[in-house]
Design a protein around this motif. Structure first.
Motif, PDB file in Angstrom:
ATOM      1  N   ALA A 189      62.080 -49.388 -42.079  1.00 48.11           N
ATOM      2  CA  ALA A 189      61.772 -49.174 -40.749  1.00 48.11           C
ATOM      3  C   ALA A 189      60.372 -50.386 -40.534  1.00 48.11           C
ATOM      4  O   ALA A 189      59.480 -50.804 -42.159  1.00 48.11           O
ATOM      5  N   GLU A 190      59.874 -51.011 -39.926  1.00 49.73           N
ATOM      6  CA  GLU A 190      58.967 -51.850 -39.897  1.00 49.73           C
ATOM      7  C   GLU A 190      57.437 -51.043 -39.301  1.00 49.73           C
ATOM      8  O   GLU A 190      56.362 -51.837 -39.389  1.00 49.73           O
ATOM      9  N   ASP A 191      57.729 -50.121 -39.033  1.00 50.89           N
ATOM     10  CA  ASP A 191      56.591 -48.840 -38.789  1.00 50.89           C
ATOM     11  C   ASP A 191      56.871 -47.775 -38.706  1.00 50.89           C
ATOM     12  O   ASP A 191      57.540 -47.110 -38.716  1.00 50.89           O
ATOM     13  N   ALA A 192      55.954 -46.890 -38.353  1.00 47.53           N
ATOM     14  CA  ALA A 192      56.015 -45.956 -38.291  1.00 47.53           C
ATOM     15  C   ALA A 192      56.683 -45.197 -37.084  1.00 47.53           C
ATOM     16  O   ALA A 192      57.655 -43.924 -37.378  1.00 47.53           O
ATOM     17  N   ALA A 193      56.732 -45.883 -36.140  1.00 48.19           N
ATOM     18  CA  ALA A 193      57.462 -45.140 -35.014  1.00 48.19           C
ATOM     19  C   ALA A 193      59.156 -45.053 -35.249  1.00 48.19           C
ATOM     20  O   ALA A 193      59.671 -44.300 -34.733  1.00 48.19           O
ATOM     21  N   GLU A 194      59.039 -46.687 -35.555  1.00 51.29           N
ATOM     22  CA  GLU A 194      61.217 -46.686 -35.821  1.00 51.29           C
ATOM     23  C   GLU A 194      61.185 -45.378 -37.280  1.00 51.29           C
ATOM     24  O   GLU A 194      62.771 -44.896 -37.294  1.00 51.29           O
ATOM     25  N   SER A 195      60.305 -44.975 -38.321  1.00 50.98           N
ATOM     26  CA  SER A 195      60.174 -43.936 -39.610  1.00 50.98           C
ATOM     27  C   SER A 195      60.022 -43.052 -38.517  1.00 50.98           C
ATOM     28  O   SER A 195      61.410 -41.713 -39.196  1.00 50.98           O
ATOM     29  N   GLU A 196      59.779 -42.482 -37.594  1.00 57.57           N
ATOM     30  CA  GLU A 196      59.750 -41.194 -36.973  1.00 57.57           C
ATOM     31  C   GLU A 196      61.515 -40.624 -36.281  1.00 57.57           C
ATOM     32  O   GLU A 196      61.601 -39.926 -36.149  1.00 57.57           O
ATOM     33  N   LEU A 197      61.971 -42.588 -35.484  1.00 55.35           N
ATOM     34  CA  LEU A 197      63.289 -41.823 -35.241  1.00 55.35           C
ATOM     35  C   LEU A 197      64.251 -41.846 -35.714  1.00 55.35           C
ATOM     36  O   LEU A 197      65.059 -40.374 -36.002  1.00 55.35           O
ATOM     37  N   LEU A 198      64.143 -42.020 -37.057  1.00 57.03           N
ATOM     38  CA  LEU A 198      65.053 -42.084 -38.208  1.00 57.03           C
ATOM     39  C   LEU A 198      65.105 -40.542 -38.306  1.00 57.03           C
ATOM     40  O   LEU A 198      65.761 -39.342 -38.658  1.00 57.03           O
ATOM     41  N   LEU A 199      64.076 -40.201 -38.914  1.00 55.69           N
ATOM     42  CA  LEU A 199      63.690 -38.828 -39.193  1.00 55.69           C
ATOM     43  C   LEU A 199      64.583 -37.464 -38.470  1.00 55.69           C
ATOM     44  O   LEU A 199      64.714 -36.656 -38.272  1.00 55.69           O
ATOM     45  N   GLN A 200      63.609 -37.869 -37.004  1.00 55.02           N
ATOM     46  CA  GLN A 200      64.374 -36.803 -36.086  1.00 55.02           C
ATOM     47  C   GLN A 200      66.246 -37.081 -36.270  1.00 55.02           C
ATOM     48  O   GLN A 200      66.139 -36.540 -35.840  1.00 55.02           O
ATOM     49  N   ALA A 201      66.514 -38.312 -36.493  1.00 53.21           N
ATOM     50  CA  ALA A 201      68.066 -37.761 -36.277  1.00 53.21           C
ATOM     51  C   ALA A 201      68.102 -37.283 -37.550  1.00 53.21           C
ATOM     52  O   ALA A 201      69.528 -36.517 -37.270  1.00 53.21           O
ATOM     53  N   ARG A 202      67.531 -37.208 -38.853  1.00 51.62           N
ATOM     54  CA  ARG A 202      67.993 -35.784 -40.092  1.00 51.62           C
ATOM     55  C   ARG A 202      68.204 -34.839 -38.862  1.00 51.62           C
ATOM     56  O   ARG A 202      68.859 -34.052 -39.530  1.00 51.62           O
ATOM     57  N   ARG A 203      66.676 -34.504 -38.887  1.00 52.56           N
ATOM     58  CA  ARG A 203      66.366 -33.583 -38.089  1.00 52.56           C
ATOM     59  C   ARG A 203      67.624 -32.629 -36.988  1.00 52.56           C
ATOM     60  O   ARG A 203      66.864 -30.885 -36.873  1.00 52.56           O
ATOM     61  N   LEU A 204      67.713 -33.119 -36.391  1.00 52.30           N
ATOM     62  CA  LEU A 204      68.525 -32.591 -35.506  1.00 52.30           C
ATOM     63  C   LEU A 204      70.172 -32.824 -35.938  1.00 52.30           C
ATOM     64  O   LEU A 204      70.714 -32.136 -35.057  1.00 52.30           O
ATOM     65  N   SER A 205      70.161 -32.391 -36.868  1.00 52.41           N
ATOM     66  CA  SER A 205      71.834 -33.038 -37.662  1.00 52.41           C
ATOM     67  C   SER A 205      72.315 -31.492 -37.505  1.00 52.41           C
ATOM     68  O   SER A 205      73.678 -31.445 -36.947  1.00 52.41           O
ATOM     69  N   LEU A 206      71.447 -30.131 -37.797  1.00 56.51           N
ATOM     70  CA  LEU A 206      72.268 -28.828 -37.677  1.00 56.51           C
ATOM     71  C   LEU A 206      72.210 -28.465 -36.117  1.00 56.51           C
ATOM     72  O   LEU A 206      73.439 -28.127 -35.637  1.00 56.51           O
ATOM     73  N   THR A 207      71.412 -28.996 -35.664  1.00 55.82           N
ATOM     74  CA  THR A 207      71.784 -28.823 -34.059  1.00 55.82           C
ATOM     75  C   THR A 207      73.337 -29.310 -33.158  1.00 55.82           C
ATOM     76  O   THR A 207      73.450 -28.615 -32.723  1.00 55.82           O
ATOM     77  N   ALA A 208      72.795 -30.449 -33.643  1.00 57.45           N
ATOM     78  CA  ALA A 208      74.220 -31.340 -33.281  1.00 57.45           C
ATOM     79  C   ALA A 208      75.778 -31.585 -34.047  1.00 57.45           C
ATOM     80  O   ALA A 208      76.966 -30.733 -33.271  1.00 57.45           O
ATOM     81  N   LEU A 209      75.800 -30.496 -35.132  1.00 52.74           N
ATOM     82  CA  LEU A 209      76.542 -29.895 -36.058  1.00 52.74           C
ATOM     83  C   LEU A 209      77.094 -28.162 -34.465  1.00 52.74           C
ATOM     84  O   LEU A 209      78.447 -28.068 -34.171  1.00 52.74           O
ATOM     85  N   THR A 233      80.459 -37.231 -40.113  1.00 51.07           N
ATOM     86  CA  THR A 233      80.332 -36.331 -39.562  1.00 51.07           C
ATOM     87  C   THR A 233      79.055 -35.306 -38.473  1.00 51.07           C
ATOM     88  O   THR A 233      79.371 -35.899 -37.385  1.00 51.07           O
ATOM     89  N   THR A 234      78.761 -35.652 -39.764  1.00 47.29           N
ATOM     90  CA  THR A 234      76.869 -35.391 -39.151  1.00 47.29           C
ATOM     91  C   THR A 234      76.338 -36.940 -38.174  1.00 47.29           C
ATOM     92  O   THR A 234      75.128 -36.407 -37.140  1.00 47.29           O
ATOM     93  N   VAL A 235      76.666 -38.164 -38.791  1.00 52.46           N
ATOM     94  CA  VAL A 235      76.387 -39.126 -37.884  1.00 52.46           C
ATOM     95  C   VAL A 235      76.671 -39.352 -36.481  1.00 52.46           C
ATOM     96  O   VAL A 235      75.910 -39.568 -35.492  1.00 52.46           O
ATOM     97  N   ARG A 236      78.088 -39.225 -36.507  1.00 49.85           N
ATOM     98  CA  ARG A 236      78.874 -38.634 -35.566  1.00 49.85           C
ATOM     99  C   ARG A 236      77.991 -37.801 -34.435  1.00 49.85           C
ATOM    100  O   ARG A 236      77.839 -38.192 -33.063  1.00 49.85           O
ATOM    101  N   ALA A 237      78.107 -36.758 -35.494  1.00 44.43           N
ATOM    102  CA  ALA A 237      77.394 -35.337 -34.138  1.00 44.43           C
ATOM    103  C   ALA A 237      76.166 -36.151 -33.492  1.00 44.43           C
ATOM    104  O   ALA A 237      75.872 -35.928 -32.671  1.00 44.43           O
ATOM    105  N   VAL A 238      74.951 -36.250 -34.785  1.00 45.51           N
ATOM    106  CA  VAL A 238      73.779 -36.574 -34.178  1.00 45.51           C
ATOM    107  C   VAL A 238      73.744 -37.635 -32.620  1.00 45.51           C
ATOM    108  O   VAL A 238      73.098 -37.424 -31.272  1.00 45.51           O
TER     109      VAL A 238
END
Length: 456
Positions: free
Chosen positions: A308-328, A256-261
């Motif tokens: 993730a291959e580098d810091a940029a890809e890592s940060e993208l994944l973390l951004q998805a997590r940080r957006l979870s509550l806003t997305a829900l 549910t969270t993944v779809r909301a993000v």
């Protein structure tokens, strides 16, 4: 009374520090817990100095007026909500970083300093302030202390309470109390510092904090693992911890969270997965650690593991997590965010139980979790204008709380009790503990003017 109150406050506060316009004061009436009642404050005070805070508290004591301390109002339990006729004491103007000491590895700050501001400032000295709530770009250190907040990195670095060495606190009668220490060690007397951390403004007003810092860690790399069930993802969490791994982050997002993000940010996360597990390492060899954890995820049933291959890809994944509550929140406009923490070994049981509750009540409930320490945030998405749906949302909240206690957990891991969980605190703590806690409250606040109606 309001006129007398405002006149008395004006004797020790500049005119710009006193807000009385109802349209403006209304904006200070509540935090982000959308389902909690809020009253109408008589006035909002915006002090800039300790002496001004003391004046507010002396005035409130003399006139027997309740005071509600506030930070950035990013809380999720109603702890910062105003009561009718109260003084809202906003500490956001006390926002100075007073000291950063690289040798002693401490920072001394005022309560209105924003978490991210402090983090960036200490990074310039090669230091690190670990507690990082999802709202770290806006939440304040004073608010973090009030709710004993956590964050994504808690699995490795711990929560706010572990970094507060000492405090300056203005008591209800205006006296200034200094607790704790600046030293690395110290056991002189009762630990009053820890007593204030998590007290939600009910014992005193924090006006200065001495915080422990750590050396800045290496850049972390993140791995994403997809699972066909939350049970399999939680099994992977158990195996990671059983194997002695120390990730800097271990987070779970359900379907549910993944779809909301994806709906909110179009991030292209895999919507076919039932659970997405994010693991990160800031060790000397993060790629090797991710490979080892990836193998454990695959053994637990992961359908795909992508490091993730580098810091940029890592940060993208973390951004998805940080957006979870806003997305829900965007799913139906209103959310009721729970904060139940269970042992890691029972995490799968808890999340599966939440799914059954959602199905029974016909609701959309997304679960995000700090899986590494068992702290979950089941988030009920509902239409507040739909009376029946709102009623079912409230019922689901109560059932989720009960499930957490049934599994040996706690009603709040990092958001606090506030208004939202007062009844449940009594159920978790029991009568003896509650009596003693109320006795402590009476010692520090005999008139009961500090954040009344919260916690108890």
């Amino acid at each position: 009374m309001s006129r007398t109150l405002i006149e008395k406050l004006g004797e020790g506060l500049p005119s710009g520090a006193i807000l009385t316009d109802p349209d403006i004061t209304a904006s200070y009436a509540h935090d982000m817990a959308s389902f909690c009642a809020a009253g109408t404050p008589a006035v909002v005070a915006l002090p800039r100095t300790v002496e001004q805070v003391q004046h507010v508290m002396r005035t409130a004591t003399a006139l027997r007026v309740p005071v509600v301390p506030q930070g950035a109002r990013t809380g999720l339990s109603g702890a910062a909500n105003a009561g009718d006729g109260c003084v809202v004491l906003s500490l956001t103007k006390m926002d100075r970083i007073l000291e950063i000491n690289p040798v002693d590895r401490i920072a001394v700050v005022e309560p209105g300093v924003v978490n991210a501001t402090l983090s960036r400032a200490v990074a310039e000295h090669g230091l690190y302030y670990p507690p990082d709530p999802s709202s770290w770009e806006t939440c304040t250190i004073g608010g973090n202390i009030g709710t004993a907040s956590g964050g994504l990195c808690c699995v490795k670095y711990g929560v706010t309470a572990e970094y507060v060495l000492g405090l300056d606190v203005v008591l209800a009668d205006g006296r200034l109390l200094t607790t704790g220490r600046r030293t690395a060690k110290g056991v002189a007397g009762y630990d009053l510092t820890r007593l204030f951390v998590g007290s939600e403004g009910s014992l005193g007003v924090v006006v200065k904090a001495t915080l422990a810092l750590k050396p800045e860690p290496r850049q972390q790399l993140v791995l994403a693992a997809e699972f066909a069930s939350t049970a399999a993802a939680c099994d992977a969490v158990c195996e990671i911890m059983r194997g002695g791994h120390v990730p800097s982050l271990l987070e779970l997002m359900d379907r549910t969270t993944v779809r909301a993000v994806n709906e909110l940010a179009h991030m292209g996360l895999p919507e076919t997965t039932e659970a997405l597990l994010l693991a990160a390492f800031d060790t000397p060899e993060p790629a090797a650690d991710l490979a080892a954890v990836g193998a454990l995820c695959e053994a637990a049933g992961a359908t795909q593991v992508v490091p993730a291959e580098d810091a940029a890809e890592s940060e993208l994944l973390l951004q998805a997590r940080r957006l979870s509550l806003t997305a829900l929140e965007a799913v139906k406009g209103t959310t009721m965010i729970d904060d139940v923490c269970v042992n890691r070994s029972r995490l799968g049981e808890f999340i599966e139980g939440v799914a059954r509750i959602a199905q029974d009540l016909g609701l959309s409930i997304g679960v995000v979790a700090h899986a590494g320490d068992g702290n979950t945030h089941p988030t009920v998405c509902f239409d507040a204008a739909d009376e029946d749906e709102a009623k079912r949302a409230r019922e689901s909240f109560e059932r989720i709380m009960a499930l957490g206690l049934e599994l040996g957990g706690t009603i709040t891991g990092e958001h606090g009790v506030g208004l939202l969980k007062k009844d449940w605190l009594a159920k978790e703590a029991g009568p003896v503990s509650l009596e003693l806690q109320q006795g402590i409250k009476a010692v520090f606040d005999p008139l009961g003017i500090l954040n009344p109606g919260k916690v108890f």
